[in-house]
Every structure is written in structure tokens, then in C-alpha cells.
Design an enzyme around this catalytic site. Structure first.
Site, PDB file in Angstrom:
ATOM      1  N   ASN A   1     -82.827 -29.454  85.060  1.00  0.00           N
ATOM      2  CA  ASN A   1     -84.076 -28.963  84.992  1.00  0.00           C
ATOM      3  C   ASN A   1     -84.745 -29.192  83.578  1.00  0.00           C
ATOM      4  O   ASN A   1     -83.869 -28.781  82.708  1.00  0.00           O
ATOM      5  CB  ASN A   1     -83.932 -27.323  85.556  1.00  0.00           C
ATOM      6  CG  ASN A   1     -85.492 -26.803  85.690  1.00  0.00           C
ATOM      7  OD1 ASN A   1     -86.143 -27.300  85.909  1.00  0.00           O
ATOM      8  ND2 ASN A   1     -85.653 -25.387  85.194  1.00  0.00           N
TER       9      ASN A   1
ATOM     10  N   GLU B   1     -90.971 -31.992  75.772  1.00  0.00           N
ATOM     11  CA  GLU B   1     -90.285 -32.075  77.249  1.00  0.00           C
ATOM     12  C   GLU B   1     -90.174 -33.434  77.562  1.00  0.00           C
ATOM     13  O   GLU B   1     -89.091 -33.990  78.065  1.00  0.00           O
ATOM     14  CB  GLU B   1     -91.069 -31.034  78.029  1.00  0.00           C
ATOM     15  CG  GLU B   1     -91.278 -29.646  77.824  1.00  0.00           C
ATOM     16  CD  GLU B   1     -91.819 -29.167  79.193  1.00  0.00           C
ATOM     17  OE1 GLU B   1     -91.877 -29.650  80.203  1.00  0.00           O
ATOM     18  OE2 GLU B   1     -92.616 -28.138  78.704  1.00  0.00           O
TER      19      GLU B   1
ATOM     20  N   GLY C   1     -96.948 -33.408  87.518  1.00  0.00           N
ATOM     21  CA  GLY C   1     -95.947 -34.363  87.467  1.00  0.00           C
ATOM     22  C   GLY C   1     -96.158 -35.015  86.145  1.00  0.00           C
ATOM     23  O   GLY C   1     -95.420 -36.124  86.133  1.00  0.00           O
TER      24      GLY C   1
ATOM     25  N   HIS D   1     -87.288 -26.791  81.117  1.00  0.00           N
ATOM     26  CA  HIS D   1     -88.178 -25.366  81.114  1.00  0.00           C
ATOM     27  C   HIS D   1     -88.689 -25.424  79.633  1.00  0.00           C
ATOM     28  O   HIS D   1     -87.904 -25.737  78.821  1.00  0.00           O
ATOM     29  CB  HIS D   1     -86.750 -24.367  81.263  1.00  0.00           C
ATOM     30  CG  HIS D   1     -87.707 -22.929  81.341  1.00  0.00           C
ATOM     31  ND1 HIS D   1     -88.203 -22.380  82.418  1.00  0.00           N
ATOM     32  CD2 HIS D   1     -87.555 -22.161  80.314  1.00  0.00           C
ATOM     33  CE1 HIS D   1     -88.741 -21.298  82.047  1.00  0.00           C
ATOM     34  NE2 HIS D   1     -88.263 -20.878  81.090  1.00  0.00           N
TER      35      HIS D   1
ATOM     36  N   ASP E   1     -82.696 -20.376  85.543  1.00  0.00           N
ATOM     37  CA  ASP E   1     -82.951 -20.999  84.251  1.00  0.00           C
ATOM     38  C   ASP E   1     -81.735 -20.507  83.239  1.00  0.00           C
ATOM     39  O   ASP E   1     -81.697 -20.297  82.214  1.00  0.00           O
ATOM     40  CB  ASP E   1     -84.242 -20.443  83.575  1.00  0.00           C
ATOM     41  CG  ASP E   1     -85.586 -20.842  84.139  1.00  0.00           C
ATOM     42  OD1 ASP E   1     -85.372 -22.161  84.965  1.00  0.00           O
ATOM     43  OD2 ASP E   1     -86.579 -20.124  83.913  1.00  0.00           O
TER      44      ASP E   1
HETATM   45  C1  GAR Z   1     -93.587 -28.048  82.523  1.00  0.00           C
HETATM   46  O1  GAR Z   1     -93.936 -27.385  81.302  1.00  0.00           O
HETATM   47  C2  GAR Z   1     -92.278 -27.620  82.853  1.00  0.00           C
HETATM   48  O2  GAR Z   1     -91.235 -27.594  81.726  1.00  0.00           O
HETATM   49  C3  GAR Z   1     -92.619 -26.297  83.685  1.00  0.00           C
HETATM   50  O3  GAR Z   1     -93.766 -26.704  84.200  1.00  0.00           O
HETATM   51  C4  GAR Z   1     -94.589 -27.635  83.596  1.00  0.00           C
HETATM   52  C5  GAR Z   1     -94.518 -28.919  84.592  1.00  0.00           C
HETATM   53  O4  GAR Z   1     -95.535 -29.463  84.257  1.00  0.00           O
HETATM   54  N1  GAR Z   1     -91.340 -25.756  84.317  1.00  0.00           N
HETATM   55  C6  GAR Z   1     -91.238 -24.526  84.359  1.00  0.00           C
HETATM   56  O5  GAR Z   1     -91.779 -23.636  84.134  1.00  0.00           O
HETATM   57  C7  GAR Z   1     -89.790 -24.325  85.277  1.00  0.00           C
HETATM   58  N2  GAR Z   1     -89.444 -22.951  85.129  1.00  0.00           N
HETATM   59  P1  GAR Z   1     -95.380 -31.175  84.793  1.00  0.00           P
HETATM   60  O6  GAR Z   1     -95.654 -31.017  86.451  1.00  0.00           O
HETATM   61  O7  GAR Z   1     -96.646 -31.923  84.231  1.00  0.00           O
HETATM   62  O8  GAR Z   1     -94.221 -31.945  84.458  1.00  0.00           O
END
Ligand code: GAR
Length: 202
Positions: free
Chosen positions: A105, A172, A11, A107, A143
Site C-alpha cells: 500500500n 508517492e 489513479g 499512504h 496502515d
Molecule cells: C494517494 O495520496 C494515496 O496515498 C492515498 O490516496 C491518494 C490516491 O491518489 N491513499 C490513502 O490515503 C490510503 N489510506 P491516486 O488515486 O491519484 O493514486
């Protein structure tokens, strides 16, 4: 703008969005956080911040059934924009239709390179010298929707999946809120699959 955040894990992107709102950089409200995993760390963050949260366990539910429950929850909370933040499931056509053009989203790769799981490991294994992250609209394929913002980071010879992931994650946290704020301010237009974002007048 009322946001609905869907997550499955830690999260940190959700927390970054919540911080942007708290610090006045994002004119939005997180109406509800939905997790498909009862153990997701993001739930505790929501709890601490007093943000409404719902757990809809996905174990044992088919995609359409889970998505129907999620749509209902999002609509009950008046959600206008759905933000996937580490949400590790594909959405059904019915979900995409219900929030058509209103699902984002984040990614951890420079799409269209390295879609799917373990994007940072895919990038390291491939041997790229530049990696990064992408905020994109969600369509029915994996994606693949139109790209709003990307940010690039260098890959160093001694990088591990952890060090590269941390460098990408910092980006991100920055571009997700910026992309949402551009939508909130009505600065985003879509032509074909090309997104144009006007400069902020603020
Ligand atoms: C993040 O790096 C996000 O970009 C990735 O999962 C992680 C979640 O971190 N998402 C994907 O790979 C989707 N295909 P978070 O729970 O700390 O935000």
C-alpha cells in the site's frame, strides 16, 4: 512480475506505476486493475492504456463478499503482487491470507503517524514540520504493516491541504515503483517488522 492494482479514485499512483513500466524502470506487468467505484478516474487511464480492468462495485456488498470476488479476479489474471493505489477500503483477513506477504500500500504520511483518512490534513492540523509518504506491506490492521520505503517533504507555513498533498504525491509516484522494483529484483528481506532492501546492482 504480474501486478494487480486495486484503486478507488483518481489513479495517479497507478498511472505512475504504468509509466515506470513503460519507461523500463520497472520490470513488471499490470495484469488487471480493479476498482470498487464505477466512477473512479483510474478506470479511464486503464482503458486508454489497454490494461484489463474490472469494476466490482462495493456498494451493497459486505467486505467478505467483495474480497472473494476480487481474489477470484486477481487469481484469474495470475497476479503475484497486489498494489493498493488509493484503494479506500480495509481488506478482510481472508484476502490478506490469500495474498500473504504480497500486498503493498502507499499512504500519504510518514507512518506510524497519521494512519487512516485525510492523512495530509491530519499532518497540517497537528502542525508537523516534516510530512511524507510510506510504502508498506499490508496486514490486517489499518496502515500498520512493515515499511519498505518512506520519503519526507517539508511543510511550509502557508501550506494548504492541496499544496502539501501535491508535494507528497510527487514522492508517492517515485517511491512506489522503486519499492515494487526492489521486490521484483529479490532485494527485499523481512526480519520481524524490519524490511531491508539491498542496493540495486543495475
Ligand atoms: C494517494 O495520496 C494515496 O496515498 C492515498 O490516496 C491518494 C490516491 O491518489 N491513499 C490513502 O490515503 C490510503 N489510506 P491516486 O488515486 O491519484 O493514486
Amino acid at each position: 512480475m504480474r501486478l494487480g492494482v486495486l484503486l478507488s479514485g483518481r489513479g495517479s499512483n497507478f498511472e505512475a506505476i504504468a509509466n515506470s513500466i513503460a519507461q523500463g524502470r520497472l520490470d513488471a506487468e499490470i495484469a488487471v486493475v480493479i476498482s470498487n467505484r464505477p466512477s473512479a478516474g483510474g478506470l479511464e487511464i486503464a482503458r486508454q492504456r489497454g490494461i484489463p480492468l474490472r469494476v466490482i462495485p462495493s456498494a451493497g456488498l459486505n467486505r467478505e463478499a467483495w474480497d472473494r470476488l476480487a481474489i477470484e479476479e486477481l487469481q484469474t489474471h495470475g497476479v503475484e503482487l497486489v498494489c493498493l493505489a488509493g484503494f479506500m477500503r480495509l481488506l478482510s483477513a481472508g484476502f490478506i491470507r490469500a495474498f500473504s506477504g504480497r500486498i503493498l500500500n502507499i499512504h500519504p504520511s510518514l507512518l506510524p503517524a497519521f494512519p487512516g483518512l485525510d492523512a495530509q490534513k491530519q499532518a497540517l492540523d497537528y502542525g508537523v514540520k516534516i510530512a511524507g509518504c510510506t510504502v508498506h506491506y499490508v496486514d490486517e490492521a489499518l496502515d500498520s504493516g512493515p515499511i519498505l520505503l518512506q520519503s519526507a517533504v517539508p511543510v511550509f507555513d502557508d501550506d494548504t491541504v492541496d499544496t502539501l498533498s501535491a508535494r507528497i504525491l510527487a514522492q508517492e509516484h517515485s517511491i512506489y515503483s522503486r519499492a515494487i522494483q526492489a521486490i521484483v529484483e529479490g532485494r527485499v528481506t523481512l526480519e520481524g517488522r524490519t524490511v531491508r532492501i539491498r542496493e540495486s546492482e543495475k
